[in-house]
Design an enzyme around this catalytic site. Structure first.
Site, PDB file in Angstrom:
ATOM      1  N   GLU A  83      -4.280  55.939  -7.495  1.00 38.64           N
ATOM      2  CA  GLU A  83      -3.902  56.425  -8.832  1.00 38.64           C
ATOM      3  C   GLU A  83      -3.997  55.318  -9.859  1.00 38.64           C
ATOM      4  O   GLU A  83      -5.067  54.836 -10.127  1.00 38.64           O
ATOM      5  CB  GLU A  83      -2.516  57.084  -8.830  1.00 38.64           C
ATOM      6  CG  GLU A  83      -2.395  58.249  -9.805  1.00 38.64           C
ATOM      7  CD  GLU A  83      -2.599  57.932 -11.279  1.00 38.64           C
ATOM      8  OE1 GLU A  83      -3.571  58.438 -11.859  1.00 38.64           O
ATOM      9  OE2 GLU A  83      -1.769  57.212 -11.870  1.00 38.64           O
ATOM     10  N   SER A  95      -8.109  64.767 -11.009  1.00 41.25           N
ATOM     11  CA  SER A  95      -9.324  64.939 -11.813  1.00 41.25           C
ATOM     12  C   SER A  95     -10.547  64.399 -11.066  1.00 41.25           C
ATOM     13  O   SER A  95     -11.650  64.398 -11.626  1.00 41.25           O
ATOM     14  CB  SER A  95      -9.208  64.170 -13.121  1.00 41.25           C
ATOM     15  OG  SER A  95      -8.117  64.624 -13.855  1.00 41.25           O
ATOM     16  N   GLY A 155     -11.626  56.849 -13.290  1.00 37.43           N
ATOM     17  CA  GLY A 155     -11.367  56.972 -14.717  1.00 37.43           C
ATOM     18  C   GLY A 155     -10.274  57.949 -15.104  1.00 37.43           C
ATOM     19  O   GLY A 155     -10.282  58.427 -16.242  1.00 37.43           O
ATOM     20  N   GLY A 156      -9.341  58.288 -14.184  1.00 39.59           N
ATOM     21  CA  GLY A 156      -8.273  59.224 -14.522  1.00 39.59           C
ATOM     22  C   GLY A 156      -8.880  60.549 -14.955  1.00 39.59           C
ATOM     23  O   GLY A 156      -9.927  60.971 -14.446  1.00 39.59           O
ATOM     24  N   ASP A 190       0.780  62.198 -10.878  1.00 44.67           N
ATOM     25  CA  ASP A 190      -0.232  63.165 -11.335  1.00 44.67           C
ATOM     26  C   ASP A 190       0.350  64.572 -11.427  1.00 44.67           C
ATOM     27  O   ASP A 190      -0.304  65.496 -11.942  1.00 44.67           O
ATOM     28  CB  ASP A 190      -1.448  63.194 -10.395  1.00 44.67           C
ATOM     29  CG  ASP A 190      -2.443  62.080 -10.706  1.00 44.67           C
ATOM     30  OD1 ASP A 190      -2.203  61.298 -11.640  1.00 44.67           O
ATOM     31  OD2 ASP A 190      -3.470  61.991  -9.998  1.00 44.67           O
ATOM     32  N   THR A 228      -8.936  54.032  -9.597  1.00 47.33           N
ATOM     33  CA  THR A 228      -9.751  54.793  -8.660  1.00 47.33           C
ATOM     34  C   THR A 228     -11.121  54.123  -8.423  1.00 47.33           C
ATOM     35  O   THR A 228     -11.476  53.160  -9.089  1.00 47.33           O
ATOM     36  CB  THR A 228      -9.880  56.252  -9.157  1.00 47.33           C
ATOM     37  OG1 THR A 228      -8.581  56.769  -9.435  1.00 47.33           O
ATOM     38  CG2 THR A 228     -10.568  57.162  -8.208  1.00 47.33           C
ATOM     39  N   ARG A 254      -5.879  64.220   0.036  1.00 48.79           N
ATOM     40  CA  ARG A 254      -4.987  63.930  -1.089  1.00 48.79           C
ATOM     41  C   ARG A 254      -3.590  63.579  -0.560  1.00 48.79           C
ATOM     42  O   ARG A 254      -3.141  64.126   0.442  1.00 48.79           O
ATOM     43  CB  ARG A 254      -4.910  65.175  -1.969  1.00 48.79           C
ATOM     44  CG  ARG A 254      -4.101  65.024  -3.261  1.00 48.79           C
ATOM     45  CD  ARG A 254      -4.814  64.198  -4.262  1.00 48.79           C
ATOM     46  NE  ARG A 254      -4.290  64.357  -5.616  1.00 48.79           N
ATOM     47  CZ  ARG A 254      -4.551  63.500  -6.593  1.00 48.79           C
ATOM     48  NH1 ARG A 254      -5.315  62.438  -6.381  1.00 48.79           N
ATOM     49  NH2 ARG A 254      -4.082  63.702  -7.796  1.00 48.79           N
ATOM     50  N   GLU A 309       0.520  58.361  -6.670  1.00 45.83           N
ATOM     51  CA  GLU A 309      -0.184  59.626  -6.944  1.00 45.83           C
ATOM     52  C   GLU A 309       0.731  60.742  -7.429  1.00 45.83           C
ATOM     53  O   GLU A 309       0.287  61.662  -8.126  1.00 45.83           O
ATOM     54  CB  GLU A 309      -0.921  60.078  -5.681  1.00 45.83           C
ATOM     55  CG  GLU A 309      -2.226  60.775  -5.961  1.00 45.83           C
ATOM     56  CD  GLU A 309      -3.230  59.790  -6.557  1.00 45.83           C
ATOM     57  OE1 GLU A 309      -3.735  60.073  -7.641  1.00 45.83           O
ATOM     58  OE2 GLU A 309      -3.508  58.739  -5.939  1.00 45.83           O
ATOM     59  N   THR A 345      -8.581  56.700  -4.243  1.00 36.58           N
ATOM     60  CA  THR A 345      -7.658  56.225  -5.271  1.00 36.58           C
ATOM     61  C   THR A 345      -6.310  55.803  -4.714  1.00 36.58           C
ATOM     62  O   THR A 345      -5.917  56.254  -3.635  1.00 36.58           O
ATOM     63  CB  THR A 345      -7.443  57.358  -6.306  1.00 36.58           C
ATOM     64  OG1 THR A 345      -6.707  56.857  -7.416  1.00 36.58           O
ATOM     65  CG2 THR A 345      -6.701  58.539  -5.717  1.00 36.58           C
TER      66      THR A 345
HETATM   67  N1  GLY Z   1      -5.166  59.834  -9.839  1.00 35.84           N
HETATM   68  C1  GLY Z   1      -6.457  60.103 -10.283  1.00 35.84           C
HETATM   69  C2  GLY Z   1      -6.885  61.471  -9.954  1.00 35.84           C
HETATM   70  O1  GLY Z   1      -6.569  61.934  -8.880  1.00 35.84           O
HETATM   71  O2  GLY Z   1      -7.529  62.114 -10.720  1.00 35.84           O
END
Ligand code: GLY
Length: 594
Positions: free
Chosen positions: A435, A480, A500-501, A455, A415, A128, A452, A433
């Site tokens: 984001e 997510s 899909g966020g 988020d 993503t 991440r 990112e 991703t």
């Molecule tokens: N930015 C999408 C996620 O990490 O859920």
């Protein structure tokens, strides 16, 4: 999206038993005729046609499913040569970063779930993005302490976290690869230098970008709007800068990204545009191995990525509550089943908003959130005939007594997801991703930088209580993303994930229910129409048979909204010694195997 892909997207939606045949017929007659993609191998073309016809792909030895056929072919080449799923992933990701640059790439981050055939263990790697060490909790607030508007925060340097994907590629290869590292970049370098064909989806998304986003920065505009015009479907695009970075990484590993001219170029652009990343943030970036979160469901264990992702915990909570109900008997078209799914999801999202964040920075009741007795108690609130009037976070068992506020941070869909099973029986599920679509819109050395950090929660407190997902230096924003491997009897059964966020959680949950409860094959499970409930409103996929449920769900007490729900599920099932794959018809990907 142009008409060919729109046709695929709409016609490919399996619409429940009654409409399944109609959907398949529509795809066969319209989709196949227009589904030819120039330059693809015969096998990949067959895989495209299988998807258009609503048929799963089958194989004996290995399989790869991802969001663009060129990337899938790159992975297939590695697997065919005896490479592992980790090797193939490097080839897939580096091609995706070129041909689907709006969704993932070197400038972003990813989570990876690995099933190791030799040890039988499931491991997760956290690649991440991280917040700069100079960031403070009020990073996304103005001088009056008010949250910035979302798009003001996204576009530019402020939203960019230290990328994790390059380090993740290296770490996965070092742990599990058997092919020479440098060779895994060959396909992406060749496509970047010789040119690749711009896909309809990429062209469509570029064309839709407002003036003040993608075209705003000179380097970004030069690549995506050469001569002032947006790149178009079918254009041949080259990217020498990207090829140069890949060559440097092929020769020197991820250090070529995290130090020297590449890191410096990123830091310079980010800081020039309002961000705080520094060379030190790059020098100290680490991939983190974390325990998989596994939750029992039916006769299987659903294993995925724990904090800083909310993916496995929230999917696990929803499934853990649904475990108490016989969804199979209710059936796919039953309003009762969707009332249960919708409210289980609302309860899980309430806990997610309060408790879930980067557990290296805030204490979290990780085990309590998916404890059987807790989920059984939460399931006791569900009623198949009536929506819950109010939904509040619960009180999972926890060794802290911390009062936290609730987070309402926004995550927009973007993503990409990669599912791979190799010839040795290893399985890889990776969601990757930058984001938002096109991330921060900053384009450096041939790739886009993530946004990112948006988020994170923009607010630090709610009613005087700290929000777990507030910004802190070096922290990873809550995700997510839910790369998942469903295990049965100690072996992988399903490799699944989606972009899909925050709707990723609903898409993955539904994919698992489609397969385990409703007996769909992976292609049907990827294509079935979506109903997703996160914070109260039931999102129902328009233009599909799911719309028939709108009235009954309103009668049950839900607010509803008909809309596009553009998942990108890539699913591989391991059934009786055979691999069966499906790719989401809403996007351009395929499953391919031998
Ligand atoms: N930015 C999408 C996620 O990490 O859920």
């Amino acid at each position: 999206m142009t008409s060919r892909w729109m046709t695929m997207a709409l016609a490919g939606l399996i619409a429940g038993p009654a409409l399944a045949q109609q959907a398949a017929d529509a795809v066969t007659t319209e989709g196949t005729a227009s589904g030819v993609i120039e330059g693809l191998s015969a096998e990949a073309q067959q895989a495209v046609e299988a998807k258009l016809a609503g048929e799963p792909v089958t194989a004996q030895d290995w399989m790869v499913a991802a969001a663009n056929p060129l990337a899938v072919e790159a992975g297939a080449e590695v697997l065919r040569a005896g490479g592992t799923a980790a090797d193939a992933m490097v080839a897939v990701q580096t091609v995706l970063g070129l041909v689907e640059p709006q969704s993932s790439g070197l400038g972003g981050g990813a989570f990876l779930v690995w099933y190791d055939a030799e040890s039988g263990e499931v491991t997760t790697l956290d690649g991440r993005e991280t917040a700069p060490m100079e960031a403070t909790p009020t990073y996304f607030q103005d001088e009056n302490g008010e949250p910035l508007s979302f798009w003001d925060a996204v576009v530019g340097g402020r939203s960019v976290g230290t990328p994790g994907t390059p380090a993740l590629l290296e770490e996965a290869h070092a742990r599990w690869g058997n092919q020479e590292w440098a060779g895994l970049f060959d396909r992406a370098i060749a496509l970047a230098e010789d040119g690749f064909t711009v896909s309809p989806r990429l062209a469509g998304l570029v064309a839709e970008e407002p003036e003040d986003r993608l075209p705003r920065f000179d380097a970004t505009a030069a690549y995506f709007y050469p001569g002032g015009e947006p790149i178009a479907e079918g254009d041949t695009l080259t990217n020498q800068a990207y090829a140069d970075v890949l060559r440097a990484m092929a020769a020197d590993g991820a250090t070529a990204f995290y130090s020297g001219p590449v890191a410096q170029a990123i830091v310079d652009v980010v800081r020039l545009n309002g961000g705080l990343l520094s060379i030190e943030d790059f020098a100290t970036y680490d991939v983190i191995q974390r325990n998989a979160v596994c939750v029992p469901y039916r006769d299987a264990d659903v294993c995925g990525m724990g904090p800083p992702s909310s993916g496995a915990l929230t999917v696990g909570q929803i499934l853990g509550m649904l475990e108490e109900f016989d969804l199979a008997a209710m059936g796919t078209d039953s309003a009762e089943a969707w009332t249960l799914i919708g409210d289980a999801s609302r309860l899980a999202f309430a806990d997610r908003g309060r408790y879930m964040a980067d557990s290296d920075f805030v204490p979290m009741p990780t085990k309590g959130l998916v404890a059987e007795d807790y989920l059984s108690m939460r399931a006791g609130m569900l009623d198949p005939s009536t929506a819950l009037e109010t939904v509040e976070p619960g009180e999972p068992a926890w060794d802290h007594a911390m009062l936290l506020g609730d987070d309402v941070s926004l995550e927009l869909p973007s993503t990409s997801h990669i599912s791979i099973v190799d010839g040795m029986g290893n399985a890889l599920s990776m969601t990757t991703t930058i984001e938002n679509g096109f991330g921060s819109r900053l384009f450096v050395q041939g790739f886009l930088l993530n946004n990112e950090l948006t988020d994170f929660s923009f607010a630090t407190h709610e009613d005087g209580r700290p929000i777990a997902n507030r910004v802190e230096p070096g922290k990873r924003p809550r995700s997510s993303m839910a790369p998942t491997i469903v295990m049965r009897d100690g072996a992988p059964l399903l490799v699944i994930g989606s972009p899909g966020g925050s709707r990723i959680i609903g898409y993955v949950t539904q994919g698992i229910v489609n397969y385990l409860d409703w007996g769909m094959d992976p292609q049907q499970a990827a294509a079935a129409p979506h109903l997703v409930n996160r914070f109260g409103t039931f999102d129902i996929e328009q233009g599909t048979s799911a719309a028939d449920l709108e009235g009954p769900l309103q009668e049950a007490g839900f607010e509803t909204e008909l809309r596009d729900l553009t998942s990108g599920l890539h699913i591989i099932a391991l059934e009786d010694g055979q691999l069966v794959g499906g790719a989401d018809p809403r996007r351009e990907g395929i499953a391919l195997g031998e």
